[in-house]
Design a protein around this motif. Sequence first.
Motif, mmCIF file in Angstrom:
data_model
loop_
_atom_site.group_PDB
_atom_site.id
_atom_site.type_symbol
_atom_site.label_atom_id
_atom_site.label_comp_id
_atom_site.label_asym_id
_atom_site.label_seq_id
_atom_site.Cartn_x
_atom_site.Cartn_y
_atom_site.Cartn_z
ATOM 1 N N VAL A 166 0.872 -1.175 0.000
ATOM 2 C CA VAL A 166 0.000 0.000 0.000
ATOM 3 C C VAL A 166 0.909 1.225 0.000
ATOM 4 C CG1 VAL A 166 -1.777 1.306 1.218
ATOM 5 C CG2 VAL A 166 -1.817 -1.201 1.259
ATOM 6 N N PHE A 167 0.740 2.077 -1.005
ATOM 7 C CA PHE A 167 1.488 3.330 -1.077
ATOM 8 C C PHE A 167 0.683 4.390 -0.334
ATOM 9 C CE2 PHE A 167 2.940 1.022 -4.795
ATOM 10 C CZ PHE A 167 4.303 1.289 -4.824
ATOM 11 N N MET A 168 1.177 4.806 0.822
ATOM 12 C CA MET A 168 0.519 5.863 1.606
ATOM 13 C C MET A 168 1.345 6.147 2.844
ATOM 14 S SD MET A 168 -2.585 3.859 3.586
ATOM 15 C CE MET A 168 -3.000 5.246 4.574
ATOM 16 N N GLY A 169 1.075 7.253 3.480
ATOM 17 C CA GLY A 169 1.576 7.493 4.822
ATOM 18 C C GLY A 169 2.932 8.145 4.967
ATOM 19 N N MET A 170 3.949 7.679 4.264
ATOM 20 C CA MET A 170 5.294 8.220 4.435
ATOM 21 C C MET A 170 5.602 9.284 3.386
ATOM 22 S SD MET A 170 6.651 6.921 7.108
ATOM 23 C CE MET A 170 8.372 7.284 6.884
ATOM 24 N N GLY A 171 4.598 9.905 2.894
ATOM 25 C CA GLY A 171 4.759 10.897 1.843
ATOM 26 C C GLY A 171 3.619 10.727 0.859
ATOM 27 N N GLU A 172 3.231 11.783 0.237
ATOM 28 C CA GLU A 172 2.114 11.756 -0.700
ATOM 29 C C GLU A 172 2.520 11.037 -1.986
ATOM 30 O OE1 GLU A 172 -0.949 11.736 -2.735
ATOM 31 O OE2 GLU A 172 -1.188 12.621 -0.750
ATOM 32 N N PRO A 173 1.899 9.873 -2.314
ATOM 33 C CA PRO A 173 2.257 9.150 -3.539
ATOM 34 C C PRO A 173 2.147 10.015 -4.802
ATOM 35 C CG PRO A 173 0.876 7.767 -2.162
ATOM 36 C CD PRO A 173 0.895 9.146 -1.535
ATOM 37 N N ALA A 174 1.200 10.935 -4.824
ATOM 38 C CA ALA A 174 1.029 11.756 -6.018
ATOM 39 C C ALA A 174 2.189 12.727 -6.219
ATOM 40 C CB ALA A 174 -0.287 12.520 -5.957
ATOM 41 N N ASP A 175 2.929 13.034 -5.162
ATOM 42 C CA ASP A 175 4.097 13.907 -5.304
ATOM 43 C C ASP A 175 5.275 13.173 -5.934
ATOM 44 O OD1 ASP A 175 2.719 16.026 -4.200
ATOM 45 O OD2 ASP A 175 3.535 15.740 -2.183
ATOM 46 N N ASN A 176 5.170 11.866 -6.046
ATOM 47 C CA ASN A 176 6.220 11.028 -6.635
ATOM 48 C C ASN A 176 5.560 10.064 -7.623
ATOM 49 O OD1 ASN A 176 8.849 10.041 -6.921
ATOM 50 N ND2 ASN A 176 8.643 8.596 -5.235
ATOM 51 N N ALA A 177 4.575 10.561 -8.347
ATOM 52 C CA ALA A 177 3.684 9.711 -9.138
ATOM 53 C C ALA A 177 4.403 8.843 -10.158
ATOM 54 C CB ALA A 177 2.623 10.567 -9.816
ATOM 55 N N ASP A 178 5.330 9.397 -10.904
ATOM 56 C CA ASP A 178 6.004 8.592 -11.935
ATOM 57 C C ASP A 178 6.728 7.400 -11.323
ATOM 58 O OD1 ASP A 178 5.175 10.114 -14.160
ATOM 59 O OD2 ASP A 178 6.805 11.545 -13.852
ATOM 60 N N ASN A 179 7.424 7.615 -10.215
ATOM 61 C CA ASN A 179 8.145 6.518 -9.567
ATOM 62 C C ASN A 179 7.195 5.518 -8.923
ATOM 63 O OD1 ASN A 179 10.899 7.215 -10.114
ATOM 64 N ND2 ASN A 179 10.631 8.935 -8.724
ATOM 65 N N VAL A 180 6.093 5.996 -8.369
ATOM 66 C CA VAL A 180 5.099 5.102 -7.784
ATOM 67 C C VAL A 180 4.485 4.214 -8.867
ATOM 68 C CG1 VAL A 180 2.828 5.013 -6.662
ATOM 69 C CG2 VAL A 180 4.603 6.535 -5.775
ATOM 70 N N VAL A 181 4.152 4.791 -10.012
ATOM 71 C CA VAL A 181 3.580 4.009 -11.116
ATOM 72 C C VAL A 181 4.598 2.983 -11.618
ATOM 73 C CG1 VAL A 181 2.748 4.130 -13.494
ATOM 74 C CG2 VAL A 181 1.903 5.743 -11.798
ATOM 75 N N THR A 182 5.846 3.394 -11.784
ATOM 76 C CA THR A 182 6.887 2.456 -12.227
ATOM 77 C C THR A 182 7.037 1.308 -11.235
ATOM 78 O OG1 THR A 182 8.083 4.176 -13.422
ATOM 79 C CG2 THR A 182 9.347 2.225 -12.787
ATOM 80 N N ALA A 183 7.082 1.631 -9.951
ATOM 81 C CA ALA A 183 7.210 0.587 -8.928
ATOM 82 C C ALA A 183 5.994 -0.339 -8.946
ATOM 83 C CB ALA A 183 7.388 1.216 -7.549
ATOM 84 N N ALA A 184 4.803 0.209 -9.065
ATOM 85 C CA ALA A 184 3.584 -0.609 -9.093
ATOM 86 C C ALA A 184 3.595 -1.547 -10.296
ATOM 87 C CB ALA A 184 2.345 0.280 -9.118
ATOM 88 N N ARG A 185 4.029 -1.053 -11.430
ATOM 89 C CA ARG A 185 4.111 -1.908 -12.624
ATOM 90 C C ARG A 185 5.094 -3.047 -12.418
ATOM 91 N NH1 ARG A 185 4.077 2.834 -17.145
ATOM 92 N NH2 ARG A 185 1.810 3.004 -17.328
ATOM 93 N N ARG A 186 6.245 -2.734 -11.825
ATOM 94 C CA ARG A 186 7.252 -3.774 -11.598
ATOM 95 C C ARG A 186 6.796 -4.773 -10.535
ATOM 96 N NH1 ARG A 186 12.899 -0.775 -11.210
ATOM 97 N NH2 ARG A 186 13.604 -2.911 -10.898
ATOM 98 N N LEU A 187 6.087 -4.287 -9.522
ATOM 99 C CA LEU A 187 5.584 -5.188 -8.484
ATOM 100 C C LEU A 187 4.583 -6.188 -9.044
ATOM 101 C CD1 LEU A 187 5.136 -2.641 -5.575
ATOM 102 C CD2 LEU A 187 6.730 -4.578 -5.600
ATOM 103 N N THR A 188 3.811 -5.781 -10.047
ATOM 104 C CA THR A 188 2.775 -6.661 -10.606
ATOM 105 C C THR A 188 3.244 -7.387 -11.862
ATOM 106 O OG1 THR A 188 1.810 -4.793 -11.830
ATOM 107 C CG2 THR A 188 0.890 -5.280 -9.655
ATOM 108 N N ASP A 189 4.481 -7.189 -12.255
ATOM 109 C CA ASP A 189 5.047 -7.878 -13.420
ATOM 110 C C ASP A 189 5.434 -9.300 -13.006
ATOM 111 O OD1 ASP A 189 6.773 -8.928 -15.397
ATOM 112 O OD2 ASP A 189 7.532 -6.938 -15.905
ATOM 113 N N ASN A 190 4.891 -10.291 -13.689
ATOM 114 C CA ASN A 190 5.181 -11.692 -13.345
ATOM 115 C C ASN A 190 6.636 -12.066 -13.532
ATOM 116 O OD1 ASN A 190 2.610 -12.364 -12.457
ATOM 117 N ND2 ASN A 190 1.911 -12.823 -14.526
ATOM 118 N N GLU A 191 7.364 -11.322 -14.324
ATOM 119 C CA GLU A 191 8.794 -11.583 -14.532
ATOM 120 C C GLU A 191 9.642 -10.957 -13.421
ATOM 121 O OE1 GLU A 191 10.127 -13.362 -17.188
ATOM 122 O OE2 GLU A 191 8.048 -13.854 -17.696
ATOM 123 N N GLN A 192 9.023 -10.117 -12.582
ATOM 124 C CA GLN A 192 9.778 -9.446 -11.519
ATOM 125 C C GLN A 192 9.247 -9.857 -10.149
ATOM 126 O OE1 GLN A 192 10.891 -5.316 -12.350
ATOM 127 N NE2 GLN A 192 10.265 -5.660 -14.479
#
Length: 82
Positions: free
Chosen positions: A28-54
């Motif tokens: 869960v992205f929340m709490g330690m900083g606003e995810p929207a203030d780091n949106a590009d990195n949050v989206v990249t991390a979310a994509r990699r977390l849900t990638d079956n190859e990663q």
Amino acid sequence: SADEILAQVVLARKVCRVLDVYEVDGVVFMGMGEPADNADNVVTAARRLTDNEQFGMAKNKVTISTVGPTPESFAVLGRAPA
């Protein structure tokens, strides 16, 4: 950065293995900083977390919680896996 976010998941998974406790299977992205203030990195991390190859997490196990400071930030976060 996305790599810093993912490094935290790698470390958490390692600690769980060492302590023989439940595996980290969601994020869960929340709490330690606003995810929207780091949106590009949050989206990249979310994509990699849900990638079956990663990390192979189920898409419904990755949540981004935000108040979205701007409409543009919602648009960027909308690119995250759903």
